[in-house]
Design a protein around this motif. Structure first.
Motif: not given
Length: 512
Positions: A271, A284, A288-290, A292-293, A473, A488, A491-492, A495
């Protein structure tokens, strides 16, 4: 009594010899006791010697003409010494300036309620300190807080780092500008503690230097420790777990420690903090999404595999302390040093021999993992009837000797943010030395502060209101475990909600 005498006798000791005369409001009493309460469970961190007799203190106290009163709300301390030190501040400030302090000491929750109620009614306190105020950016947004930028030069002289000052630069939605919403003087990190004796029972390495530093190996180390512990002692099966972090309760109320714990793991998985030219965070940012996933997948897999207590999904800030202290978990990530300091008071054998704190965090690569720091400040309210006197208190407080003596009464729960204060006392580097043993806990804060990498706590990523209580989160693992979302999808969704929550504020600030 000047700063030199303060260092000689210590804040709590001074109060013991000179009971304060200022009125204090608490939930059970409206006056300060006439005698000091100093426990033996967490000893005072200053030493009184026979070279500083009581008569000397009395005869050197100046007489100052009364010069007004300020109203101060403070968060109630964990130890008797903390409460005594606040009374000492009030007494010393009055004796040196003639300005009295009407001191109200309350729980975190009650400080927030009473402060907000007063501000909405147009009758706020003049000055406030509470750790949870560090995420109350909406106070600044509503125009309630005084701009304290006049103290930046004082903070620079104390060698307070820029990132700590910037952490309190918040957006005033009424004045439509950024203000310094608080004057920082203390910090704390999020230490990682573990039971050495449980590792030894399991036949695992127990020295901090022997614990893996790559995150996957680090996580598997605690899994293996649980497996071996249950094999060695079947009575511990389903009673003692290897991993007691991150806590996942308190969403919508006070996510506290859990949110901060999860953010660390997010950092360790890539992150990033990215800000635009207005100082607004891009949540974003690429990767960052990856990150958190990866964290959500790790948590769900670890939880479903039985290496965390089932109750961790509902744990609030106090619950991880309780689980660790009862030996229900082998390792824990906590909001302050409150866990070892509890044991310092209860059982020094536990403090020095049976528990330890990591001097560094893991990362995916094995390099030093990021740690975050929460910065604590004095805040002054614009509508306070005596806000100028409150500023005089801050100016007086920003003396290295006063800050040092005041923070030492917390036993190490709070840490000086000033380099000048930090280097003025070996306590911050060496910790508890009264038993002749090396302190396995407090010196780790110094090491982490010195060696980093350091980042601001999530409370300080935003200059505007940002839905802290929603802890977006933390919602993702709940969606996967309780509602059957894919990682996925979870998280989506969270976010998207987080970005929507901050968008109106960021759009408004960009228009200034």
């Amino acid at each position: 009594l000047g700063a030199v005498a303060l260092v000689a006798i210590g804040a709590a000791a001074y109060v013991a010899m000179n009971p304060p005369v200022v009125t204090q409001t608490t939930t059970v009493s409206t006056t300060v006791p006439t005698t000091s309460i100093v426990t033996t469970t967490v000893p005072t961190t200053s030493v009184v010697t026979t070279t500083v007799p009581t008569t000397t203190v009395i005869t050197t106290t100046p007489t100052v003409t009364p010069a007004g009163t300020i109203t101060m709300y403070v968060e109630k301390g964990w130890y008797a010494e903390e409460e005594e030190a606040k009374k000492w501040l009030a007494t010393m400030f009055r004796r040196e300036t003639g300005i009295s302090i009407e001191l109200t000491s309350l729980s975190q929750e009650d400080v927030l309620k009473k402060t907000a109620a007063g501000a909405m009614a147009g009758n706020p306190p003049d000055i406030v300190f509470c750790t949870t105020l560090s995420w109350m950016q909406d106070y600044a947004w509503k125009g309630w807080l005084e701009d304290l930028s006049e103290f930046v030069d004082d903070l620079k002289k104390l060698e307070v780092p820029d990132w700590a000052i910037n952490a309190w630069k918040w957006a005033d939605g009424v004045k439509k500008k950024q203000i310094l919403a608080g004057v920082p003087y203390a910090t704390d990190n999020i230490p990682f503690h573990y039971w050495k004796d449980l590792l030894e029972t399991a036949g695992m390495p127990s020295s901090p230097q022997e614990i893996p530093t790559k995150f996957d190996d680090f996580s598997n180390f605690w899994r293996e420790a649980q497996d071996k512990l249950w094999q060695k002692d079947p009575s511990m099966k389903d009673k003692v777990y290897g991993i007691g972090w991150p806590s996942m309760g308190g969403i919508g109320v006070n996510p506290g420690d859990g949110f901060q714990q999860m953010v660390h793991i997010m950092f360790w998985h890539g992150w990033k903090l990215e800000f635009d030219n207005k100082g607004l965070i891009n949540l974003d940012a690429s990767g960052n999404r990856d990150a958190l996933k990866k964290v959500v997948k790790w948590f769900v897999d670890t939880y479903n595999s039985g290496y965390m207590p089932k109750g961790i999904m509902e744990w609030g800030s106090p619950d991880n302390n309780k689980a660790f202290n009862s030996k229900s978990v082998m390792s824990v990530h906590n909001g302050t040093m409150s866990i070892p300091l509890y044991w310092y008071g209860q059982d020094k054998t536990v403090y020095f021999d049976k528990t330890a704190t990591l001097p560094r965090f893991p990362s995916l690569t094995g390099d030093r993992g990021i740690q975050t720091w929460e910065v604590h400040s004095w805040m002054v309210f614009s509508a306070g009837k005596n806000k100028e006197l409150a500023k005089k208190f801050i100016k007086w407080f920003l003396q290295p000797d006063i800050i040092n003596a005041f923070l030492k009464t917390t036993g190490g729960r709070f840490y000086p943010i000033s380099r000048v204060v930090l280097e003025s006392d070996t306590f911050w580097k060496d910790g508890k030395t009264d038993t002749g043993k090396k302190d396995p806990h407090l010196p780790t804060v110094y090491e982490m502060y010195e060696n980093g990498p350091n980042m601001p706590n999530p409370q300080h990523w935003f200059s505007h209101p940002w839905s802290y209580l929603d802890a977006y989160p933390m919602q993702a693992p709940h969606l996967v475990i309780e509602k059957g979302y894919s990682v996925d999808e979870a998280v989506n969704e969270v976010m998207g909600k987080w970005l929507q929550a901050v968008k109106p504020y960021q759009d408004e600030i960009r228009s200034w």
